[in-house]
Design a protein around this motif. Structure first.
Motif, mmCIF file in Angstrom:
data_model
loop_
_atom_site.group_PDB
_atom_site.id
_atom_site.type_symbol
_atom_site.label_atom_id
_atom_site.label_comp_id
_atom_site.label_asym_id
_atom_site.label_seq_id
_atom_site.Cartn_x
_atom_site.Cartn_y
_atom_site.Cartn_z
ATOM 1 N N ALA A 128 0.835 -1.201 0.000
ATOM 2 C CA ALA A 128 0.000 0.000 0.000
ATOM 3 C C ALA A 128 0.869 1.250 0.000
ATOM 4 C CB ALA A 128 -0.932 -0.008 1.216
ATOM 5 N N ALA A 129 1.954 1.224 0.784
ATOM 6 C CA ALA A 129 2.878 2.364 0.812
ATOM 7 C C ALA A 129 3.486 2.598 -0.562
ATOM 8 C CB ALA A 129 3.968 2.130 1.853
ATOM 9 N N ASP A 130 3.842 1.523 -1.254
ATOM 10 C CA ASP A 130 4.399 1.661 -2.600
ATOM 11 C C ASP A 130 3.380 2.318 -3.534
ATOM 12 O OD1 ASP A 130 6.725 0.495 -1.744
ATOM 13 O OD2 ASP A 130 6.251 -1.495 -2.560
ATOM 14 N N ARG A 131 2.113 1.966 -3.384
ATOM 15 C CA ARG A 131 1.082 2.546 -4.241
ATOM 16 C C ARG A 131 0.845 4.022 -3.933
ATOM 17 N NH1 ARG A 131 -3.345 -1.649 -6.405
ATOM 18 N NH2 ARG A 131 -1.955 -3.434 -6.706
ATOM 19 N N SER A 132 1.210 4.436 -2.716
ATOM 20 C CA SER A 132 1.046 5.847 -2.380
ATOM 21 C C SER A 132 2.063 6.720 -3.097
ATOM 22 C CB SER A 132 1.204 6.049 -0.864
ATOM 23 O OG SER A 132 2.574 6.024 -0.474
ATOM 24 N N GLY A 133 3.221 6.136 -3.455
ATOM 25 C CA GLY A 133 4.272 6.911 -4.101
ATOM 26 C C GLY A 133 5.022 7.826 -3.149
ATOM 27 N N GLU A 134 4.738 7.744 -1.837
ATOM 28 C CA GLU A 134 5.393 8.601 -0.851
ATOM 29 C C GLU A 134 6.595 7.861 -0.253
ATOM 30 O OE1 GLU A 134 2.646 9.857 2.117
ATOM 31 O OE2 GLU A 134 1.253 10.780 0.683
ATOM 32 N N ASP A 135 7.784 8.357 -0.534
ATOM 33 C CA ASP A 135 8.985 7.664 -0.062
ATOM 34 C C ASP A 135 9.047 7.594 1.459
ATOM 35 O OD1 ASP A 135 9.853 7.036 -2.566
ATOM 36 O OD2 ASP A 135 11.323 8.663 -2.709
ATOM 37 N N ASP A 136 8.632 8.665 2.145
ATOM 38 C CA ASP A 136 8.667 8.645 3.604
ATOM 39 C C ASP A 136 7.779 7.532 4.146
ATOM 40 O OD1 ASP A 136 10.440 10.718 3.714
ATOM 41 O OD2 ASP A 136 8.978 12.240 4.274
ATOM 42 N N THR A 137 6.614 7.369 3.546
ATOM 43 C CA THR A 137 5.704 6.311 3.981
ATOM 44 C C THR A 137 6.276 4.944 3.667
ATOM 45 O OG1 THR A 137 3.751 7.720 3.734
ATOM 46 C CG2 THR A 137 3.382 5.343 3.664
ATOM 47 N N ARG A 138 6.878 4.788 2.507
ATOM 48 C CA ARG A 138 7.469 3.507 2.118
ATOM 49 C C ARG A 138 8.571 3.088 3.088
ATOM 50 N NH1 ARG A 138 9.799 3.831 -3.527
ATOM 51 N NH2 ARG A 138 9.579 1.547 -3.534
ATOM 52 N N VAL A 139 9.394 4.057 3.485
ATOM 53 C CA VAL A 139 10.481 3.759 4.414
ATOM 54 C C VAL A 139 9.930 3.503 5.813
ATOM 55 C CG1 VAL A 139 12.563 4.678 5.515
ATOM 56 C CG2 VAL A 139 12.172 5.063 3.074
ATOM 57 N N TRP A 140 8.969 4.342 6.247
ATOM 58 C CA TRP A 140 8.445 4.210 7.613
ATOM 59 C C TRP A 140 7.760 2.871 7.821
ATOM 60 C CZ3 TRP A 140 3.837 3.278 10.021
ATOM 61 C CH2 TRP A 140 3.842 3.440 11.417
ATOM 62 N N VAL A 141 6.920 2.458 6.892
ATOM 63 C CA VAL A 141 6.191 1.198 7.047
ATOM 64 C C VAL A 141 7.162 0.033 7.195
ATOM 65 C CG1 VAL A 141 4.773 -0.475 5.782
ATOM 66 C CG2 VAL A 141 4.050 1.909 5.939
ATOM 67 N N ARG A 142 8.164 -0.024 6.345
ATOM 68 C CA ARG A 142 9.122 -1.135 6.406
ATOM 69 C C ARG A 142 9.980 -1.056 7.667
ATOM 70 N NH1 ARG A 142 7.961 -0.155 1.032
ATOM 71 N NH2 ARG A 142 7.955 -2.014 -0.317
ATOM 72 N N GLY A 143 10.387 0.155 8.042
ATOM 73 C CA GLY A 143 11.170 0.306 9.261
ATOM 74 C C GLY A 143 10.374 -0.072 10.496
ATOM 75 N N ARG A 144 9.086 0.324 10.505
ATOM 76 C CA ARG A 144 8.239 0.008 11.662
ATOM 77 C C ARG A 144 8.024 -1.493 11.779
ATOM 78 N NH1 ARG A 144 7.611 -0.270 15.807
ATOM 79 N NH2 ARG A 144 6.127 0.558 17.314
ATOM 80 N N ALA A 145 7.863 -2.160 10.642
ATOM 81 C CA ALA A 145 7.730 -3.616 10.667
ATOM 82 C C ALA A 145 9.010 -4.250 11.200
ATOM 83 C CB ALA A 145 7.424 -4.137 9.266
ATOM 84 N N ALA A 146 10.164 -3.721 10.794
ATOM 85 C CA ALA A 146 11.445 -4.286 11.217
ATOM 86 C C ALA A 146 11.646 -4.162 12.719
ATOM 87 C CB ALA A 146 12.589 -3.597 10.469
ATOM 88 N N ILE A 147 11.352 -2.989 13.298
ATOM 89 C CA ILE A 147 11.569 -2.841 14.734
ATOM 90 C C ILE A 147 10.519 -3.614 15.524
ATOM 91 C CG2 ILE A 147 10.278 -0.666 14.878
ATOM 92 C CD1 ILE A 147 13.280 -1.801 17.043
ATOM 93 N N ALA A 148 9.290 -3.700 15.012
ATOM 94 C CA ALA A 148 8.260 -4.460 15.718
ATOM 95 C C ALA A 148 8.641 -5.937 15.796
ATOM 96 C CB ALA A 148 6.908 -4.297 15.029
ATOM 97 N N LEU A 149 9.051 -6.513 14.675
ATOM 98 C CA LEU A 149 9.424 -7.922 14.656
ATOM 99 C C LEU A 149 10.748 -8.154 15.384
ATOM 100 C CD1 LEU A 149 8.449 -8.775 10.969
ATOM 101 C CD2 LEU A 149 7.234 -9.474 13.043
ATOM 102 N N GLY A 150 11.705 -7.243 15.199
ATOM 103 C CA GLY A 150 12.992 -7.392 15.869
ATOM 104 C C GLY A 150 12.865 -7.277 17.377
ATOM 105 N N TYR A 151 12.066 -6.324 17.852
ATOM 106 C CA TYR A 151 11.870 -6.150 19.292
ATOM 107 C C TYR A 151 11.185 -7.380 19.874
ATOM 108 C CZ TYR A 151 10.852 -3.678 23.679
ATOM 109 O OH TYR A 151 10.800 -3.295 25.003
ATOM 110 N N GLU A 152 10.189 -7.918 19.147
ATOM 111 C CA GLU A 152 9.498 -9.121 19.612
ATOM 112 C C GLU A 152 10.391 -10.358 19.513
ATOM 113 O OE1 GLU A 152 5.964 -9.679 17.363
ATOM 114 O OE2 GLU A 152 4.879 -8.036 18.299
ATOM 115 N N GLY A 153 11.419 -10.293 18.682
ATOM 116 C CA GLY A 153 12.241 -11.473 18.443
ATOM 117 C C GLY A 153 11.530 -12.485 17.575
ATOM 118 N N ALA A 154 10.728 -11.993 16.630
ATOM 119 C CA ALA A 154 9.883 -12.862 15.810
ATOM 120 C C ALA A 154 10.208 -12.685 14.334
ATOM 121 C CB ALA A 154 8.405 -12.547 16.053
ATOM 122 N N ALA A 155 10.113 -13.791 13.572
ATOM 123 C CA ALA A 155 10.276 -13.749 12.118
ATOM 124 C C ALA A 155 11.495 -12.903 11.723
ATOM 125 C CB ALA A 155 9.009 -13.193 11.473
ATOM 126 N N LEU A 156 12.639 -13.214 12.291
ATOM 127 C CA LEU A 156 13.832 -12.378 12.115
ATOM 128 C C LEU A 156 14.282 -12.234 10.658
ATOM 129 C CD1 LEU A 156 15.956 -13.342 15.247
ATOM 130 C CD2 LEU A 156 14.341 -11.445 14.955
#
Length: 375
Positions: free
Chosen positions: A185-213
């Motif tokens: 969805a972020a890619d379809r928005s064409g907004e680079d800040d959103t594209r980076v934020w969504v992926r970064g937020r997923a990375a810290i959420a999973l990394g902090y949980e220690g899940a799906a590394l």
């Protein structure tokens, strides 16, 4: 692509490949094996014939067009996955919301959605995950009807990312699937800040949980490749990747990534204190506190915990519990398992049950299962 859709829809229903084979065999009157579904369809070696597509459509309860068309209409996919990802008790709310949005050609404006984003960012920090999940499911059903502009796709990406966080990343299914759809969805928005934020937020959420590394690393790498500009998305990606490295035992990479994260924070950290979309100084230190505990670095853990407690808003007691549980993990890593587990349990039990989160429960399991540091 068809194989991927079959796999995602099967998982969204909570079915194994064997269960899908049984349902198809019963519905069609023809035998099909779990191995065939796994090796031929879901791996992409073979596209199901028209006969099997009709029966897949029936047993998975999706329009045939979703399975026939490689260029899947993501709004349809989102609607079906959302319906399968929430409890039946809110089906009525979802139906009412979806039809109301369709009957009302105007629907919520972009300003309305921006206001909702602000509210959700704050509410996620203070309210229970079940309540947030229910509200988000209904709002996503409405927004799904309005995905006709890039700005709407951006709003969807932010809300879908938050919705993903209401599922444990360790289940290997719902959370990761929603993060992936949020990235698209972020890619379809064409907004680079959103594209980076969504992926970064997923990375810290999973990394902090220690899940799906491995998936956390993939999201982080994508975010870091999209832009080198200092941003909260890049910061989250670096810290998510640092946690992933720490859990793999790669101390050098974890430390280097955390140091780069500090530099990005100095240029992009937040002044907003109580939004899930923000990373103020206290929250950066929560990230560092758990990272240090995982690395067995008692000095860094203590410094980060003190810094975080000094600025942590009183209205966010859940994060104070995180810090106390990090202390428990640090004790276990230093060799005092009994006291470490006890301290973590006391901290969790002291927090009202309504304030508990999936992440805290996963952290408790990590404390219980942790081994002493070899350093």
């Amino acid at each position: 692509m068809v194989g991927e859709i079959i796999r995602e829809l099967r998982k969204a229903r909570g079915w194994s490949q064997g269960r899908l084979a049984d349902e198809l065999s019963a519905h069609s009157g023809a035998n099909i094996s779990r191995e065939y579904i796994s090796r031929r369809w879901e791996n992409g070696d073979t596209t199901p014939s028209a006969f099997w597509l009709r029966h897949l459509s029936a047993v998975l309860d999706v329009p045939l067009a979703i399975l026939e068309d490689d260029d899947v209409n993501r709004r349809k996919f989102l609607a079906h996955t959302a319906a399968a990802s929430v409890t039946p008790i809110i089906a009525s709310d979802l139906l009412a919301a979806g039809f109301s949005a369709r009957l009302d050609d105007l629907g919520p404006t972009m300003d309305d959605w921006q206001a909702k984003l602000v509210d959700y960012g704050t509410d996620y920090m203070t309210k229970g995950g079940a309540e947030i999940q229910r509200r988000l499911a209904v709002d996503l059903a409405v927004l799904q009807q309005q995905l006709d502009k890039p700005q709407m796709w951006a709003a969807a990406a932010w809300l879908m990312t938050l919705y993903a966080k209401t599922f444990p990343g360790s289940d290997g299914n719902k959370a990761v699937n929603w993060y992936r759809m949020a990235a698209e969805a972020a890619d379809r928005s064409g907004e680079d800040d959103t594209r980076v934020w969504v992926r970064g937020r997923a990375a810290i959420a999973l990394g902090y949980e220690g899940a799906a590394l491995p998936i956390a690393d993939r999201f982080a790498d994508q975010a870091l490749a999209l832009s080198e500009r200092p941003s909260l998305g890049r910061l989250n990606a670096l810290m998510g990747k640092a946690h992933s490295a720490a859990l793999r035992g790669d101390r050098a990479s974890a430390s280097a990534l955390a140091e780069e994260g500090r530099r990005v924070f100095d240029r992009a950290g937040s002044y907003e204190q109580t939004s899930d979309y923000a990373v103020p100084w206290w929250r950066m230190n929560v990230f560092l506190s758990l990272l240090a505990a995982r690395l067995g670095d008692e000095q860094l853990a203590g410094e980060a915990q003190e810094q975080a407690k000094h600025e942590l808003p009183e209205e966010l007691p859940r994060f104070a519990t995180h810090l106390e549980m990090h202390r428990g993990l640090m004790l276990v890593r230093s060799g005092d398992r009994t006291e470490g587990v006890r301290q973590a349990r006391v901290a969790l039990d002291a927090l009202p049950a309504s304030k508990h989160s999936l992440t805290l429960r996963m952290l408790m399991a990590e404390v219980t299962d942790a081994a002493p540091s070899r350093v």
